[in-house]
Motif scaffolding. Sequence first.
Motif, mmCIF file in Angstrom:
data_model
loop_
_atom_site.group_PDB
_atom_site.id
_atom_site.type_symbol
_atom_site.label_atom_id
_atom_site.label_comp_id
_atom_site.label_asym_id
_atom_site.label_seq_id
_atom_site.Cartn_x
_atom_site.Cartn_y
_atom_site.Cartn_z
ATOM 1 N N LEU A 109 0.732 -0.966 0.009
ATOM 2 C CA LEU A 109 0.045 0.082 -0.123
ATOM 3 C C LEU A 109 0.872 1.372 0.009
ATOM 4 N N SER A 110 2.130 1.241 0.567
ATOM 5 C CA SER A 110 3.066 2.321 0.825
ATOM 6 C C SER A 110 3.622 2.610 -0.560
ATOM 7 N N ASP A 111 3.454 1.683 -1.607
ATOM 8 C CA ASP A 111 4.106 1.967 -3.066
ATOM 9 C C ASP A 111 3.364 2.851 -3.777
ATOM 10 N N PRO A 112 3.718 3.959 -4.385
ATOM 11 C CA PRO A 112 2.782 4.950 -5.049
ATOM 12 C C PRO A 112 2.360 4.222 -6.283
ATOM 13 N N SER A 113 3.391 3.445 -6.839
ATOM 14 C CA SER A 113 2.798 2.869 -8.244
ATOM 15 C C SER A 113 1.746 1.597 -8.309
ATOM 16 N N ASN A 114 1.358 1.434 -6.869
ATOM 17 C CA ASN A 114 0.356 0.280 -6.926
ATOM 18 C C ASN A 114 -1.000 0.918 -6.355
ATOM 19 N N ARG A 115 -1.859 0.801 -7.394
ATOM 20 C CA ARG A 115 -3.263 1.298 -7.438
ATOM 21 C C ARG A 115 -4.259 0.182 -6.581
ATOM 22 N N VAL A 116 -4.839 0.837 -5.438
ATOM 23 C CA VAL A 116 -5.696 -0.322 -4.815
ATOM 24 C C VAL A 116 -7.050 0.431 -4.688
ATOM 25 N N ASP A 117 -8.077 -0.141 -5.278
ATOM 26 C CA ASP A 117 -9.500 0.300 -4.940
ATOM 27 C C ASP A 117 -10.347 -0.336 -4.341
ATOM 28 N N VAL A 118 -10.052 -1.689 -3.982
ATOM 29 C CA VAL A 118 -10.632 -2.458 -3.020
ATOM 30 C C VAL A 118 -9.491 -3.327 -2.139
ATOM 31 N N GLU A 174 -9.612 6.754 -1.697
ATOM 32 C CA GLU A 174 -10.955 5.847 -2.325
ATOM 33 C C GLU A 174 -11.027 4.579 -2.154
ATOM 34 N N CYS A 175 -10.151 3.921 -1.509
ATOM 35 C CA CYS A 175 -10.063 2.309 -1.251
ATOM 36 C C CYS A 175 -11.215 1.999 -0.257
ATOM 37 N N GLU A 176 -12.131 0.880 -0.646
ATOM 38 C CA GLU A 176 -13.093 0.258 0.021
ATOM 39 C C GLU A 176 -12.793 -0.827 0.726
ATOM 40 N N ALA A 177 -12.826 -1.470 1.886
ATOM 41 C CA ALA A 177 -12.467 -2.679 2.642
ATOM 42 C C ALA A 177 -13.839 -3.409 2.705
ATOM 43 N N LEU A 178 -13.488 -4.778 2.385
ATOM 44 C CA LEU A 178 -14.376 -5.813 2.778
ATOM 45 C C LEU A 178 -13.715 -6.931 3.658
ATOM 46 N N VAL A 179 -14.229 -6.920 4.705
ATOM 47 C CA VAL A 179 -13.623 -7.997 5.899
ATOM 48 C C VAL A 179 -14.436 -9.276 5.368
ATOM 49 N N ILE A 180 -13.369 -10.456 5.669
ATOM 50 C CA ILE A 180 -13.997 -11.792 5.418
ATOM 51 C C ILE A 180 -13.283 -12.591 6.235
ATOM 52 N N SER A 181 -13.872 -12.793 7.296
ATOM 53 C CA SER A 181 -13.073 -13.313 8.716
ATOM 54 C C SER A 181 -13.911 -14.383 9.621
ATOM 55 N N MET A 182 -12.901 -15.165 10.073
ATOM 56 C CA MET A 182 -13.765 -15.828 11.097
ATOM 57 C C MET A 182 -14.203 -15.590 12.492
ATOM 58 N N PHE A 183 -13.948 -14.303 12.544
ATOM 59 C CA PHE A 183 -14.051 -13.553 13.918
ATOM 60 C C PHE A 183 -15.444 -13.042 13.789
#
Length: 234
Positions: free
Chosen positions: A43-52, A77-86
């Motif tokens: 995520l710190s690498d400015p060359s990486n685009r992350v939307d989700v 603008e990144c949106e997070a979706l959690v998929i977890s056992m918790f």
Amino acid sequence: MWHVLIVEDDPETVDFFALSVGKSSQLALAGCANNVAQAKAFLSDPSNRVDVLLTDLGLPDGSGLDVIRFARQQHPECEALVISMFGDDDNVLASIEAGALGYIHKDATPDDIAHTITEMKLGASPISPMIARKVLRRYLHAVQPPVAEATRKCTPDAQKPADDNTPSLSPREQGVLDLVARGFSYAEIARLQGVSVHTVQTHIKNLYAKLSVHSKNEAVFEAGRLGLLNSAER
């Protein structure tokens, strides 16, 4: 096209998510990380685009909550979706407070993760029914009066909201609100109501305006506080 970062330490789960993302023409796999450190580095690498951000909470070197917060800092603008056992209340609410827009228990992981992600990017907040019930129960517990007070207020007018400024909802808006409180996505609500997703979004927008809120979770909380949720949802 939306770029997805998968943060998960189980190889089989990573393969399952990556395969689903790869099958969608609307999604691209940005990368995979199996711990917090790798995720933050990506995520710190400015060359990486992350939307989700698709993340688990239980990671070898920490919590997915840290990844969610960091992702929002680096990629607003990144949106997070959690998929977890918790699936306990504390983890669910902590994820939402950290910025997650969806929370799915691994026991109820949908077959088509890509469809769930695209629904989220189009405005839905995917939440497993079990998780939605936990969130609603927690919020309602926070706003409901003690038993003694409730008994004392049990008068002929007790079922009416105490606040004269309580907004008046149309039957359709009430139906949409009840389904939102149960954790249904916009697409599911549209199917159940026999209307288009656009119409559902219009009702949601009107609900937000009437309740003076800006998110689904705020809408459910405020509706519960005002006594606008049907008793079946309590």
